[in-house]
Design a protein around this motif. Structure first.
Motif, PDB file in Angstrom:
ATOM      1  N   TYR A   6      -4.380  41.119  42.059  1.00 16.56           N
ATOM      2  CA  TYR A   6      -3.160  42.013  42.777  1.00 16.56           C
ATOM      3  C   TYR A   6      -2.332  41.466  44.096  1.00 16.56           C
ATOM      4  O   TYR A   6      -1.342  41.535  44.285  1.00 16.56           O
ATOM      5  N   ASN A  39      -7.189  51.425  48.573  1.00 19.40           N
ATOM      6  CA  ASN A  39      -6.678  52.644  47.985  1.00 19.40           C
ATOM      7  C   ASN A  39      -6.511  52.353  46.338  1.00 19.40           C
ATOM      8  O   ASN A  39      -5.860  53.377  45.799  1.00 19.40           O
ATOM      9  N   ILE A  40      -7.049  51.464  46.033  1.00 19.45           N
ATOM     10  CA  ILE A  40      -6.852  50.983  44.618  1.00 19.45           C
ATOM     11  C   ILE A  40      -7.820  52.081  43.802  1.00 19.45           C
ATOM     12  O   ILE A  40      -9.054  52.450  44.052  1.00 19.45           O
ATOM     13  N   VAL A  41      -7.442  52.787  42.720  1.00 20.32           N
ATOM     14  CA  VAL A  41      -8.352  53.490  41.477  1.00 20.32           C
ATOM     15  C   VAL A  41      -8.639  52.769  40.741  1.00 20.32           C
ATOM     16  O   VAL A  41      -7.464  52.079  40.077  1.00 20.32           O
ATOM     17  N   VAL A  42      -9.845  52.210  40.086  1.00 17.12           N
ATOM     18  CA  VAL A  42     -10.098  51.878  38.972  1.00 17.12           C
ATOM     19  C   VAL A  42     -11.069  52.580  38.077  1.00 17.12           C
ATOM     20  O   VAL A  42     -11.896  53.397  38.719  1.00 17.12           O
ATOM     21  N   ALA A  43     -11.163  52.125  36.898  1.00 15.74           N
ATOM     22  CA  ALA A  43     -12.295  52.746  36.049  1.00 15.74           C
ATOM     23  C   ALA A  43     -13.320  51.669  36.072  1.00 15.74           C
ATOM     24  O   ALA A  43     -13.121  50.667  35.632  1.00 15.74           O
ATOM     25  N   ARG A  54     -12.610  55.050  43.911  1.00 12.12           N
ATOM     26  CA  ARG A  54     -11.401  54.471  44.627  1.00 12.12           C
ATOM     27  C   ARG A  54     -11.782  53.865  45.631  1.00 12.12           C
ATOM     28  O   ARG A  54     -12.943  54.022  46.368  1.00 12.12           O
ATOM     29  N   LEU A  93      -0.230  51.930  39.734  1.00 10.86           N
ATOM     30  CA  LEU A  93      -1.317  51.123  40.088  1.00 10.86           C
ATOM     31  C   LEU A  93      -2.352  51.631  41.043  1.00 10.86           C
ATOM     32  O   LEU A  93      -3.439  51.668  40.642  1.00 10.86           O
ATOM     33  N   GLU A  94      -1.951  52.468  41.979  1.00  8.96           N
ATOM     34  CA  GLU A  94      -2.772  52.992  43.088  1.00  8.96           C
ATOM     35  C   GLU A  94      -3.612  54.010  42.334  1.00  8.96           C
ATOM     36  O   GLU A  94      -4.878  54.226  42.557  1.00  8.96           O
ATOM     37  N   GLN A  95      -3.196  54.941  41.660  1.00  6.64           N
ATOM     38  CA  GLN A  95      -3.866  55.799  40.728  1.00  6.64           C
ATOM     39  C   GLN A  95      -4.740  55.400  39.468  1.00  6.64           C
ATOM     40  O   GLN A  95      -5.284  56.145  38.921  1.00  6.64           O
ATOM     41  N   ASN A  96      -4.322  54.102  39.131  1.00  3.19           N
ATOM     42  CA  ASN A  96      -4.712  53.862  38.042  1.00  3.19           C
ATOM     43  C   ASN A  96      -4.453  54.671  36.789  1.00  3.19           C
ATOM     44  O   ASN A  96      -5.357  54.928  35.974  1.00  3.19           O
TER      45      ASN A  96
END
Lengths: 424, 885
Positions: free
Chosen positions: A328, A343-347, A354, B329-332
Motif C-alpha cells: 500500500y 486504520n487498515i481492515v484485513v481478513a 483492524r 481499502l480501509e474497510q476491506n
C-alpha cells in the motif's frame, strides 16, 4: 527479380519483429532485487521449542506471497536469525538486521523481556518490529506493531465472562515474571469494579514443579474459578497437583490466560487439562475461509504435527500485514510501511482485524474456548471487534509505568526474578 | 499465394468461431444455473427471516413483554436517583471514550457528539443504567442481566433478557429490539446507543431503521413484515445494517413493534459460497453478487477478497469508482460501497432476465447472467459472471497455435513462391493447387490423406522441390493432428467434465441420499438409487412425511438431459414438496405443479411424475401417475402387479388439466418398485432394450430381497445387460416396503374438544396430566410438553380467530411405546407457525438456556418433531416427542 525481394524483405520484417517482442518480454521479466524481511526468534536454547512454530508461520506467509509474485513485483527474502533465547543477543541481531542487511521490517520476539530489550534499538534506528504475542500491555511504541492481543482483548473479556458465567469466587495463580504480575493487577482492578476481592493470589518461579501446597489451598478456599497465568512446562505439574488434590475441573474450572496449547504435553497430561477454559483471540477451530486455508497450509508444512495456536496465527498475520504495508505504501522503508497500515481492515485467520489508527495495536475479537475430549470448543466470542486499550483504564498511564518500574527494580533490572532465564 | 494464405486464414477463423460459440453457450448455461441456485438461497434466507419475525411478533410472550418493558421504562424516569445532573456526564464520557472513536466514518462531521447524545429522559436513564454504568465492557454489555436497583424494568429485564439473548445467538441475528408506538426502543439485547431513543424523534430518526419502523407501525394487521435495505447505521458504528420489523398487537390494539437486525454475513456467505468460488464452477475469475437499486454491491467482491493489490488500482483507474476506493481499502469490504452500474444491472433492475457479454464494474469484459431477486420490499438483482478471458481461454490458446501454424504455413508458401519464381512450373503448380485445397479443408472432419496422395509424385523427387513437397505433406498431417488435438482436448471436454461434476454434486445433494431415513418408523422401509446418464440428469426421487402417519414419495423424469433438465428437476422437486405440505390429495398436488410449470414453459419441457401418499395406519396408498412408467407392486405372496392406471398427461405441457388419482391397498410386506424409463430402455451393444419382461423376471427371482438389495439388484442387472454400451438415459429405481402401523398400538389415547377461551387451557393441561398418569410417562416429559402445550393453546386462543364467535379446538394425546403424539386443530385463519427452512443450531452454554415462553423456540428445543397442515379448513399442528424407555 522484384517480387523475390519483396518476399525476402517481408520475411526479414517478420523475424525482426518477433525477436523484438521476445526481447521486450524477457526484459520486462528481469529479476528485481528482493525485499528483505528479518525473522527474529529462538532456534536454540530454552525457548526454541516454543518459538519454532512461529518461524514456520512467518515462512509460510512469505512463501505464499512469493508464489503469488511477491510484493511490488519483487520477491521477499526472509533472513532468519537465532536469538539463542538471549535478550541481549536479540538486541544485537536487530541492530545488524536493520543497519547491515537493511531489512524492511522484522517479525519477532515472543517474550516480553525480548521485546523490551529490542525496543530501544528499533526506535533508535527507526525500524519496524511486528510483535506477534498477546501480552500484558502498558506499552505503545511508534516503531512496533503489536499484532497479539492487548490486555483488554484477552485478560479483561476472560475475567468478565468468568464473572458472568462461572461465578465470583476467584483465585489467581501465575508464573513469576512481568506478564502474570501485570495481568494479575489488571484482573484485580477489574474485579474491584464488581466489588470482588480475590480469594488468593500466588506466583511461582518459572519452571516451578511443586504445586501440592497451593492445590490444597485452592481446594480449601472453594473458588468458582481459578484464573491461571502459569506458563510453559509448569502447567503439567500444576494440573497434575489439582487432579491429585481431587479438584474436578468440571466443578472448579481453571481459566488459562497463557497459551496452554503451545505447551508440550503428553496425551495423559492433556487429559488432566480437559475442562479448562482458555482465553485467546485465535483458536484453530475458528470457522472462516481464511483460517481453513491457513490451518491446512500450516499443518501441511509441519507434517500435521503442529496445530496452529494464537501466537502462530499472529506471526502469520504479522507477516501478511507487513507485506500489505509495503504494497500500500509502495515503499520498503519501515516508517512508510507502518504508516500505510494505520486504520487498515484485513481478513486474517482469526477473522476480520483492524489496525488502530493511534496506538499500533489491532482491533480483534476475544474468544473463550473449553478443552474437551476432542479438542477445544469455542464457547464464546465477542460480537464486535474489541478496540485495543494497551493501558487499562483502571489506572493512569503514570501509575502503570510506576508499577513496571517497581517490578523492574525489585528484580534487579530484569523482567523476572533471577535464577532462571526469562520466559514470555 | 495470396489465395492460399487467405484460405488458411479463413479456415482457421471458421474453426475458431464454431468452438467459441459452443463454449459461450456452455458457459452461459453454467452461469445461469449458479445464478438460479444463489437467487433461490437468498430468497429462502429472507423468507426464513420473514417467518421468524412474523411468528415472534404474534407470540404471547412478546405481547406481554412489550407491555411490561413499556410500563417499566415509564416508571424508571420517575425514579429520582436517575435524574441527577451527574448522569449526563457519565453518559457523555461513555460516548466520548467508547462510541465516537469506534465510528468507521472518516467524515468528521459524522463524529459530532451532540448529534448522537440523547436528550430525553427515557433514553438517558436506560442508557445510563444499561450502558454507561454497566460494569461489563463494550461488546459484552449483554452480559448484564440484573441491573442494580429495584425498578420494575430491571426485574422484567432479568427474566426475559436471557431468553432473547439465547434467541439471537441461536439464530444468528445481530440484535432484537422491542419498540413502543412512540418509536422508543424499550428493549435491545446488545444495547448500543440507539437503546432507549425514539425512532420518531430521537437522534437516529433519519436512519433506515427509523424509516422501516414508520412504515411498519402504520400496518393494520398483525403478522405483516417489513424489510429495510442495508445502509450504514450509526449505532452499529456506521457498518451497514438491515432490519426487519413487524407490528405487535393485542386484542386489535397496536402495542408497538418487534425488530430484528439481521447480519450481512449470512448473505455474504451465500453469495461468495463461503469464499469458495471454485467449487460451484466459477473457476478463477467467476463470482456471483447482489446489487441494490442504489447500484451498490451487497456482498464481498471476489477480486477484493482474493487479490486486493490488483483490484484496487483497477477501480481507481475508473472515474466513477475512484472516490470509493479509499473506503473500500480501509474497510476491506465492498459491501454497500462498491458501485456497480453495468448493462446487466440496469437490465435486471428493469425486470429483465438474461445473459450477455459486457464490461463489469472493473471495466473487464465478462460473460454475465443476470436477473432480479424476488425479495419483500427490496429491489435487488443478482449477477453471476466470469471473465471473458477465462471463459474463452481455450479459444485464445487455440488461436495462438492457429496463428503460429498459419504464420509458418504462410512463410512456407512465401518460400515456395520464391522457389517457384526461380525454377518455373509443373510440380509447383501442383503444390499451389495443394495449398489451395488444404485451405479449404475442415480439419475436424475431412482427411488430408487424399490430398497428400496427389503430391506424392513431386515428393519423390530428390531435389529441393521434392523436399518442399515432403515438407508440405508433413505440414498437412501435422496441421490436421494438432488442430484436432486442440479442439478435442482444450475445448469442451476436459473443462466441462470438471465443471459438470460440480453441478452433479449440487444436484445429487438435493436428493435424499441417506438411508434409512426414518429409523423411528418401523412401519416403512425405503431405498433408492439414481444414476444420471450424463454428469447431471433430469431424474429425481424424493420422499418425506406429511405428518406422523402420512408418507409422500415421488419419482419423476424430466424430458431431456443435462443442465436444462437438471434445472427443471430442481424446480419441480421444490414445487412438489411445497405443495404436498398443504394439499390433501395427490391429484390436487399434481394439478398445481402442472399449472405452475406450464405457465412459463416456452421450451416445452415436460416431466413424467409418479406421486403417491401412503397412509401408514391403514396401508391405503393414493397415487397419481402423470405420464410415468407403471410402477410394479410386489405382493407379499410374490405376485407382481403393474399399477397401469395413468391419470393424466405428463406435467408441464398444458395447464388447467384436472388429474385423477387412484387408490390401492398395501398389505404387510408388500413392496412397490417405481422406476424411470432409463431402466426398461437401457440398451446393450446389440441395440436390444432391457424391457419390461427382463425386469419382471428379475423381480420374480429376487422377491425375497429387502428394499436395499432389491434396488441394487435391479441396477446391477441393468448395468450387466448394457455392458459397454453408453448409458442413454438416467436410471432411477425406488423401492418402498410397507410394514404395518398396527404393530405399535396406542398405549393410551385421549381426545378433547375445547372452546376458544383461555380458561379452557387449564382444562386441557389437567387432561394432559391425567393422560400422563395413565400412560405412565416421566415427569420430565410432562413438564416439557405442558409448557409447549400451554404456549401453543394460548397462541391459538388469542390469535387464530378473527371473529368473536365460539370455535372448537380439537386436541388429542396418544402414545405408543415410542412416541407421544399431540395434535391440535382449529378452524381459525390459515397460519403455519413453523419455519420451513432449516435453522442453524449453535451449541451454546447450557447455563444460558432458560425455560421461557417463545413458543416455536420451545417446540424446537423440547419436541422431537412437528408438522403443520391445513386440512379441511382447519390448522392441524402435530407435535411428536420420543419417549425414552
Amino acid at each position: 527479380m522484384k517480387r523475390r525481394w519483396a518476399f525476402q524483405i517481408a520475411a526479414f520484417i517478420v523475424v525482426g519483429v518477433s525477436l523484438a517482442i521476445i526481447y521486450l518480454y524477457l526484459w520486462d521479466r528481469r529479476a528485481e532485487p528482493p525485499i528483505q524481511l528479518g525473522i527474529l526468534f529462538a532456534k536454540t536454547g530454552l525457548l526454541a521449542d516454543l518459538e519454532a512454530p512461529l518461524v514456520e508461520a512467518v515462512l509460510l506467509a512469505v512463501d505464499e506471497i512469493n508464489s503469488q509474485g511477491g510484493v511490488l513485483g519483487r520477491k521477499i527474502l526472509p533472513i532468519v536469525v537465532d536469538t539463542a533465547s538471549d535478550d541481549a543477543r536479540a538486541a544485537e541481531l536487530v541492530r545488524q538486521l536493520i543497519t547491515e542487511n537493511g531489512v524492511s521490517g522484522i517479525v519477532g520476539c515472543v517474550t516480553s523481556s525480548c521485546r523490551k530489550a529490542v525496543r530501544p534499538i528499533v526506535e533508535e534506528l527507526n525500524g519496524a518490529l511486528f510483535y506477534p504475542l498477546f501480552y500484558e500491555g502498558l506499552e505503545a511504541s511508534p516503531n512496533i506493531l503489536y499484532v497479539g492481543g492487548a490486555p483488554n482483548q484477552q485478560i479483561l473479556p476472560g475475567v468478565q465472562w468468568a464473572h458472568r458465567f462461572l461465578g465470583d469466587r476467584m483465585y489467581i495463580v501465575g508464573s513469576d515474571y512481568v506478564f502474570p504480575r501485570v495481568a494479575g493487577e489488571i484482573v484485580k482492578d477489574r474485579l474491584r469494579d464488581f466489588g470482588i476481592e480475590v480469594l488468593g493470589e500466588e506466583y511461582f518461579k518459572l519452571g516451578h514443579a511443586d504445586f501440592d501446597a497451593v492445590a490444597a489451598r485452592i481446594k480449601a478456599s472453594e473458588p468458582s474459578v481459578v484464573l491461571s497465568m502459569i506458563v510453559g512446562g509448569s502447567n503439567k505439574w500444576f494440573f497434575r497437583a489439582l487432579h491429585e488434590a481431587g479438584i474436578d475441573l468440571n466443578a472448579t474450572p481453571v481459566m488459562s490466560f497463557a497459551n496452554l496449547l503451545g505447551t508440550k504435553m503428553s496425551l495423559k497430561n492433556r487429559e488432566l487439562v480437559s475442562g479448562a477454559y482458555l482465553v485467546a483471540n485465535y483458536f484453530s477451530q475458528v470457522n472462516n475461509a481464511r483460517n481453513r486455508a491457513f490451518r491446512e497450509a500450516f499443518l501441511a508444512r509441519t507434517g500435521g504435527r503442529v496445530t496452529p495456536t494464537d501466537p502462530v496465527a499472529s506471526a502469520y498475520t504479522a507477516t501478511r500485514l507487513w507485506a500489505l504495508g509495503v504494497t500500500y505504501s509502495g515503499s520498503e522503508a519501515a516508517p512508510d510501511v507502518l504508516a500505510a497500515l494505520r486504520n487498515i481492515v484485513v481478513a486474517a485467520p482469526e477473522g476480520t482485524i483492524r489496525v488502530d489508527p493511534e496506538n499500533g495495536h489491532l482491533w480483534k475479537r476475544a474468544r473463550i474456548g473449553r478443552v474437551g475430549s476432542s479438542g477445544v470448543e469455542i464457547v464464546w466470542e465477542s460480537s464486535l471487534l474489541v478496540p485495543p486499550v494497551p493501558y487499562p483504564r483502571s489506572r493512569t498511564k503514570e501509575a502503570w509505568d510506576e508499577l513496571l518500574t517497581t517490578l523492574h527494580e525489585t528484580w534487579g533490572g530484569a523482567w523476572a526474578p533471577s535464577t532462571r532465564e526469562n520466559q514470555k | 499465394v495470396l489465395i492460399a494464405v487467405a484460405g488458411v486464414a479463413i479456415s482457421t477463423a471458421a474453426t475458431l468461431r464454431t468452438s467459441q460459440d459452443a463454449l459461450e453457450a456452455a458457459m452461459f448455461g453454467k452461469l445461469t444455473a449458479v445464478r438460479a441456485l444463489k437467487a433461490q438461497q437468498i430468497e429462502d434466507y429472507f423468507s426464513l427471516i420473514s417467518s421468524q419475525a412474523k411468528t415472534l411478533s404474534r407470540d404471547t410472550m412478546i405481547v406481554n413483554v412489550i407491555q411490561e418493558f413499556g410500563a417499566g421504562a415509564e416508571s424508571l424516569i420517575r425514579d429520582e436517583r436517575t435524574l441527577s445532573d451527574k448522569n449526563d456526564d457519565v453518559l457523555r464520557r461513555y460516548y466520548i471514550e467508547h462510541f465516537i472513536p469506534r465510528l468507521l466514518h472518516d467524515d468528521s462531521a459524522k463524529k459530532d457528539l451532540e448529534a448522537y447524545l440523547p436528550t430525553d429522559l427515557v433514553a438517558t436513564s436506560l442508557q445510563k443504567i444499561f450502558i454507561a454504568d454497566n460494569p461489563y465492557d463494550v461488546g459484552t454489555k449483554d452480559f448484564l442481566t440484573r441491573a442494580p436497583g429495584e425498578s420494575d424494568y430491571a426485574s422484567t429485564h432479568e427474566i426475559y433478557h436471557p431468553i432473547f439473548r439465547e434467541f439471537i445467538d441461536q439464530f444468528g441475528y445481530y440484535d432484537l429490539f422491542l419498540i413502543d408506538t412512540d418509536g422508543t426502543i424499550i428493549y435491545s439485547v446488545f444495547k448500543e446507543v440507539d437503546f432507549g431513543t425514539s425512532l420518531l424523534t430521537g437522534p437516529h430518526k433519519d436512519t433506515n431503521f427509523a424509516a422501516v419502523f414508520r412504515t411498519a407501525i402504520q400496518a393494520s394487521e398483525p403478522g405483516e413484515v417489513f424489510f429495510s435495505d442495508f445502509e450504514p447505521y450509526a449505532p452499529s458504528y456506521h457498518a451497514p445494517a438491515a432490519f426487519v420489523v413487524s407490528p405487535v398487537f393485542k386484542d386489535g390494539r397496536k402495542l408497538g413493534a418487534l425488530a430484528l437486525q439481521f447480519p450481512i454475513d449470512r448473505i455474504n456467505a451465500i453469495m461468495t459460497n463461503n469464499y469458495d468460488w471454485r467449487s460451484v464452477g466459477l473457476g478463477e475469475t467467476g463470482e456471483t453478487y447482489l446489487v441494490g437499486s442504489d447500484f451498490k454491491i451487497r456482498n464481498q467482491s471476489r477480486f477484493l477478497s482474493e487479490a486486493p493489490e490488483v483490484f484496487l488500482p483497477k477501480i481507481m483507474a475508473i472515474e466513477n469508482t475512484r472516490d470509493y476506493a479509499q473506503r473500500i481499502l480501509e474497510q476491506n469490504s465492498t459491501i454497500g460501497l462498491m458501485p456497480v452500474r453495468t448493462q446487466g444491472v440496469d437490465a435486471a433492475l428493469r425486470g429483465e432476465i438474461g445473459t450477455e457479454v459486457f464490461p463489469d464494474y472493473r471495466n473487464v469484459p465478462v460473460l454475465s447472467a443476470f436477473q432480479p431477486v424476488n425479495l419483500p420490499g427490496l429491489n435487488w438483482v443478482i449477477i453471476s459472471q466470469i471473465d471473458e478471458g477465462e471463459a474463452f481461454l481455450p479459444i485464445y490458446q487455440l488461436q495462438q497455435y492457429a496463428f503460429i501454424i498459419a504464420g509458418v504455413l504462410s512463410l512456407i508458401v512465401l518460400a515456395v513462391a520464391t522457389v517457384t519464381a526461380r525454377s518455373i512450373t509443373n510440380p509447383l503448380a501442383l503444390l499451389v493447387g495443394f495449398s489451395k485445397e488444404l485451405s479449404g479443408v475442415d480439419f475436424r472432419k475431412d482427411d488430408t490423406q487424399d490430398l497428400v496422395h496427389e503430391i506424392e509424385p513431386v515428393a519423390s523427387r530428390g531435389d529441393e522441390v521434392g523436399d518442399l513437397a515432403r515438407a508440405f505433406s508433413n505440414l498437412a498431417k501435422n496441421l490436421q493432428s494438432s488442430v484436432r488435438n486442440l479442439i478435442d482436448t482444450e475445448t469442451d471436454k476436459e473443462r466441462m467434465a470438471g465443471e459438470l461434476s460440480i453441478a452433479s454434486n449440487i444436484q445429487m445433494s438435493m436428493l435424499p441420499l441417506n438411508f434409512p431415513r426414518f429409523p423411528e418408523h418401523k412401519d416403512i422401509d425405503v431405498w433408492a438409487q439414481l444414476h444420471p446418464a450424463r454428469e447431471i440428469g433430469g431424474d429425481f426421487y424424493d420422499f418425506f412425511f406429511l405428518d406422523d402417519h402420512r408418507f409422500g414419495f415421488v419419482v419423476a423424469d424430466v424430458s431431456g438431459k443435462g443442465v436444462p433438465a437438471a434445472l427443471l428437476m430442481a424446480v419441480t422437486k421444490t414445487l412438489l414438496k411445497t405443495n404436498a405440505q398443504d394439499s390433501t390429495t395427490t391429484a390436487v398436488v399434481i394439478d398445481r405443479i402442472n399449472n405452475e410449470l406450464s405457465e412459463n414453459n416456452d421450451d416445452c419441457m415436460f416431466v413424467t411424475v409418479f406421486f403417491a401418499i401412503l397412509d401408514l395406519t391403514t396401508g391405503t396408498m393414493t397415487y397419481t401417475n402423470a405420464g410415468h412408467n407403471p410402477p410394479l407392486l410386489m405382493r407379499g405372496s410374490g405376485e407382481i402387479v403393474a399399477l397401469t392406471g395413468v391419470h393424466g398427461p405428463m406435467v408441464g405441457v398444458v395447464g388447467g388439466i384436472e388429474y385423477e388419482q387412484a387408490e390401492v391397498q398395501l398389505n404387510v410386506d408388500d413392496k412397490l418398485i417405481v422406476f424411470t424409463d432409463g431402466v426398461t430402455e437401457a440398451f446393450n451393444l446389440e441395440g436390444e432394450a432391457f424391457g419390461d419382461d427382463r425386469l419382471s423376471a428379475l423381480l420374480e427371482r429376487s422377491g425375497q430381497l429387502g428394499t436395499k438389495f432389491l434396488v441394487n439388484a435391479v441396477v446391477d442387472e441393468v448395468n450387466v445387460f448394457a455392458g459397454d454400451a453408453e448409458q442413454s438415459d438416467d436410471i432411477t429405481v425406488f423401492c418402498l416396503r410397507y410394514l404395518r402401523w398396527e404393530e405399535r398400538p396406542d398405549v393410551a389415547r385421549t381426545n378433547l374438544q375445547l372452546k376458544n377461551e383461555l380458561a379452557e387451557i387449564e382444562r386441557a393441561l389437567q387432561a394432559f396430566d391425567a393422560f400422563v398418569q395413565r400412560a405412565n410417562l416421566s415427569a420430565e416429559t410432562r413438564n416439557d410438553v405442558s409448557l409447549v402445550l400451554d404456549d401453543l393453546l394460548n397462541n391459538i386462543v388469542n390469535y387464530a380467530f378473527e371473529d368473536e364467535g365460539e370455535h372448537v379446538i380439537k386436541v388429542s394425546f396418544r402414545t405408543d411405546e415410542h412416541w407421544l403424539i399431540i395434535t391440535a386443530s382449529d378452524d381459525g385463519v390459515e397460519f403455519d407457525p413453523f419455519l420451513r427452512a432449516a435453522k442453524p443450531n449453535l451449541q451454546r452454554d447450557i447455563d444460558e438456556r432458560e425455560i421461557g415462553g417463545l413458543g416455536i423456540h420451545l417446540i424446537e428445543n423440547m419436541m422431537d418433531g412437528h408438522t403443520y397442515q391445513r386440512v379441511g379448513g382447519r390448522n392441524v399442528v402435530t407435535l411428536m416427542k420420543r419417549l425414552n424407555q
